[in-house]
Every structure is written in C-alpha cells, then in structure tokens.
Design a protein around this motif. Structure first.
Motif, short mmCIF file in Angstrom:
data_model
loop_
_atom_site.label_atom_id
_atom_site.label_comp_id
_atom_site.label_asym_id
_atom_site.label_seq_id
_atom_site.Cartn_x
_atom_site.Cartn_y
_atom_site.Cartn_z
N GLN A 261 1.02 -1.35 0.04
CA GLN A 261 0.02 0.16 -0.09
C GLN A 261 0.77 1.26 -0.02
N ALA A 262 1.88 1.32 0.77
CA ALA A 262 2.69 2.27 0.93
C ALA A 262 3.63 2.82 -0.49
N ASP A 263 3.86 1.63 -1.30
CA ASP A 263 4.58 1.60 -2.35
C ASP A 263 3.59 2.29 -3.44
N ALA A 264 2.53 1.79 -3.24
CA ALA A 264 1.40 2.45 -4.37
C ALA A 264 1.22 3.78 -4.14
N PHE A 265 1.46 4.36 -3.30
CA PHE A 265 1.28 5.92 -3.06
C PHE A 265 2.97 6.65 -3.27
N GLY A 266 4.04 5.84 -3.37
CA GLY A 266 5.31 6.22 -3.60
C GLY A 266 6.10 6.82 -2.35
N MET A 267 5.55 6.07 -1.09
CA MET A 267 6.08 6.47 0.24
C MET A 267 7.43 5.82 0.13
N ALA A 268 8.40 6.77 0.97
CA ALA A 268 9.68 6.18 0.97
C ALA A 268 10.23 5.20 1.90
N GLY A 269 9.24 5.18 3.19
CA GLY A 269 9.50 4.09 4.19
C GLY A 269 8.63 4.29 5.21
N VAL A 270 8.58 3.02 5.90
CA VAL A 270 7.67 2.76 6.92
C VAL A 270 8.17 1.98 8.00
N MET A 271 8.01 2.35 9.33
CA MET A 271 8.54 1.91 10.54
C MET A 271 7.75 0.70 11.20
N LEU A 272 8.26 -0.44 11.24
CA LEU A 272 7.40 -1.61 11.79
C LEU A 272 7.67 -1.57 13.29
N LYS A 273 6.45 -1.48 14.23
CA LYS A 273 6.64 -1.44 15.65
C LYS A 273 5.72 -2.45 16.04
N ASN A 274 6.50 -3.44 16.97
CA ASN A 274 5.59 -4.39 17.59
C ASN A 274 6.10 -4.27 19.00
N HIS A 275 5.06 -4.15 20.06
CA HIS A 275 5.40 -3.97 21.32
C HIS A 275 6.08 -5.11 22.10
N LEU A 276 5.86 -6.35 21.58
CA LEU A 276 6.33 -7.47 22.09
C LEU A 276 7.72 -8.49 21.42
N ASP A 277 7.62 -8.13 20.04
CA ASP A 277 8.41 -8.76 19.10
C ASP A 277 9.40 -7.74 18.36
#
Length: 284
Positions: A40-56
């Motif tokens: 989805q982010a790539d479809a809008f040409g976004m540069a990056g996304v941060m993956l956050k997981n509280h436990l892993d």
C-alpha cells in the motif's frame, strides 16, 4: 481506499515516511501484514515505514520485507524495551541495533506509567517498568542503552513512560547527542502539557504527532494543528500509529492526517517537513 479531499495530498505522499505502524503477525489483531503495508505504501510512492511491535522486535522482519517484496518503499525495524526482551536490557538493545533497528523505544505496554493508568498486563501481572530509581535518577542501564543507540546511529523514543521519566530520558539522550523522539504526547496515558513539549523541542527532541490520537477522538484536528504551530513544524514528526484491526490502514491514516492538517491551515511545506525531512533526520 481513502480518497483525499485536497489534491496536494497525493503529491505529499510521494517520498513520505510513516515511522509508527503496527502490522501482523502480532499478539493482537492487526489490519494488515508487513507485505500488505509495503504494498500500500509503495502504491502511493512512500519512501519508508517503521514496523513497531510491542513484544517482538522487527529488524529481521524489515530485512525480509525489503528483500522479498520488490517494493521501492523501505521497511525499517525497531525494538521496544518491554518485558518480552528483558525490559531495560542493554544486551538486547545491542543485538537489535546490530541487526538494523533504527528506533529503540522505551517500555510501552509494560511501562509502569501505563500499568498505573490502564491496569497491569493480564499476562504478566507485572507492576511495570520504571526508568527512575528510588531516588528519582535514571537507572544505569538507561545510560548503557543510550550509549549503544549513539554508537549504532539509531534513535531513542520515549514509549509510554511518565512525564518525569520522559523529561529525564530526553535530557540524558540529548546531552549525548542521541536522536530523540517524544512519543505521542497527545495520547491519554502519555499526555504532556504543551509547555513541556516546547521545552523538550528546544533541547532538540523531535515531537511525534499521531493520527491515532485524532482517530480515537482523544484530541481534535484543530488541537493537533495548534500544537504543531506552537512547536514549529521543524520540531514535529507526523506518523499514524495505525494498523489496528477494523481501523483505516496506515497509508489511509496518513492521507487523512494530511487532509486534516490542511483543513486546519497547516501548509504543504510544513507537512512535507514533518513527513519527509524530519523522518530522514531520525533515520540518518
């Protein structure tokens, strides 16, 4: 998929970053997985996304997503100092930073501040992790973690800790010239008065502004826009904190956030700064 009201939004999405997203697999229901987030982010040409997981921690997931999807959008990994990795654990921080984590978050769901606000985690029944000792000083392991973040050129984020802990952590981090993020100071259990937000911004702390806080109706878009004006866009980071099951997807949340800020008179230039330039500062 959400269709933005302002024509400028689609242009602003190109090259934008969202440094606070939640995806599956997780210990609770999520709206999408890492691949779908990047797609989805790539479809809008976004540069990056941060993956956050509280436990892993997510550095390995980021590597996998970046090497198997063929997307231009890049995933970044992070680790949260919750009980699942030993709490305030410099050894864990070092390994995940070596593995590519770009943000080390202080405790979130296992912070004592959150435990006192919402009640203890039903799995651990732990009183919660506190950064300060009985005398009110930062614990030694905090300084070890900060030194590691500095060594590996990452960033530290406050998580769900108390106001006093946030002030102490930010002061120590900035003294060491560690890139520092004040995590959602407009949310229920981590609300920080704007005057304190200003003081931290003056120290060089990047203040996170999240669509999540508007999306849950904890604050209005007008309030959020005013805090951005008070702090100056150069000191703010726009992100979504989205990925919860049943809610809009992160890419949609970012477009909704941009639309809302434009409605409130925040300029395209300032939105660009908060979604392009400032995230790059965090990731550099």
């Amino acid at each position: 998929m959400y269709k933005p009201r302002h024509r400028e939004v689609l242009e602003l999405m190109k090259g934008a970053y969202d440094l606070h997203t939640h995806t599956a697999p997780d210990f609770g229901p999520r709206a999408l997985n890492d691949k779908e987030l990047l797609e989805q982010a790539d479809a809008f040409g976004m540069a990056g996304v941060m993956l956050k997981n509280h436990l892993d921690p997510t550095p390995a997931r980021a590597i996998l997503a970046n090497t198997t999807g063929g997307y231009k959008t890049k995933a970044y990994g992070s680790a949260v100092m919750n009980l699942s990795i030993g709490g305030l654990n410099p050894i864990a921080a070092k390994y995940y930073l070596q593995f590519g984590a770009k943000i080390i978050w202080m405790p979130t769901i296992h912070a004592r501040n959150q435990a006192e606000y919402f009640g203890r985690d039903f799995v651990t029944n732990h009183p919660g992790i506190r950064l300060l000792d009985e005398e009110g000083n930062l614990k030694p392991e905090i300084f070890e973690i900060l030194d590691l973040v500095k060594e590996y050129e990452g960033a530290i984020a406050t998580g769900h800790i108390s106001i006093g802990e946030s002030i102490a952590l930010c002061a120590a981090a900035r003294e060491r010239k560690v890139r520092t993020i004040l995590t959602h100071p407009d949310w229920t259990c981590t609300t920080i008065p704007i005057e304190i937000q200003k003081q931290l911004a003056e120290q060089g702390v990047m203040v996170e502004k999240l669509w999540f806080d508007i999306g849950i109706n904890h604050v209005t878009a007008e309030y959020m826009a005013q805090t951005i004006r008070d702090l100056g866009a150069k000191n703010c980071l726009m992100a979504t904190d989205r990925g919860q099951a049943g809610k809009e997807y992160p890419a949609e949340g970012m477009m909704m956030f941009m639309d809302a800020m434009l409605d409130c008179g925040i300029s395209c230039e300032d939105i660009y700064k908060m979604t392009h330039d400032n995230p790059k500062w965090v990731l550099q």
